[in-house]
Design a protein around this motif. Structure first.
Motif: not given
Length: 133
Positions: A58-63
């Motif tokens: 899975q991919m995790w994004t964080q802004v």
């Protein structure tokens, strides 16, 4: 090694080559050619149904915004891969830091030494509440 140890062992986890560009990556977010911040992406193992036996990633994004604010991690996984497809298309949708309304930002991959510097500085994966300590 017990069966439980093997179940949690991530050494032989299958790696999806379609996610390679998102492994510890940084993307510049801009609107009307003005830099607004960055989104960092990381790829990690996960188990899925049935019975959490299926191994995938899975991919995790964080802004991370220019003013120093950081959003919470958001997960992305297949088969749809919504965030990954947005980034491949050169954009990313997130809540605007001032208005809170969803906005489509232009997204450009950051490469070279600048990527490494930003990756270390932005500290992907640290949640906003943990940064206040």
């Amino acid at each position: 090694m017990t069966w439980l140890d093997k179940w949690f062992d991530e050494a032989d986890w299958p790696k999806d080559p379609h996610l390679d560009e998102f492994r510890d990556a940084v993307w510049a977010l801009s609107r009307n050619r003005e830099l607004m911040g960055w989104v960092t992406t990381g790829v990690r193992p996960m188990r899925s149904l049935p019975f959490f036996w299926h191994q995938q990633e899975q991919m995790w994004t964080q802004v991370h915004w220019l003013d120093g604010q950081h959003d919470y991690l958001e997960e992305d996984y297949g088969p749809e891969w919504y965030a990954a497809e947005e980034l491949r298309g050169g954009h990313f949708v997130s809540a605007h830091p001032r208005t809170g309304l969803d906005v489509r930002f232009d997204a450009t991959a950051v490469t070279g030494p600048e990527r490494g510097r930003l990756w270390a500085e932005l500290d992907h994966g640290v949640e906003p509440h943990d940064r206040r300590r």
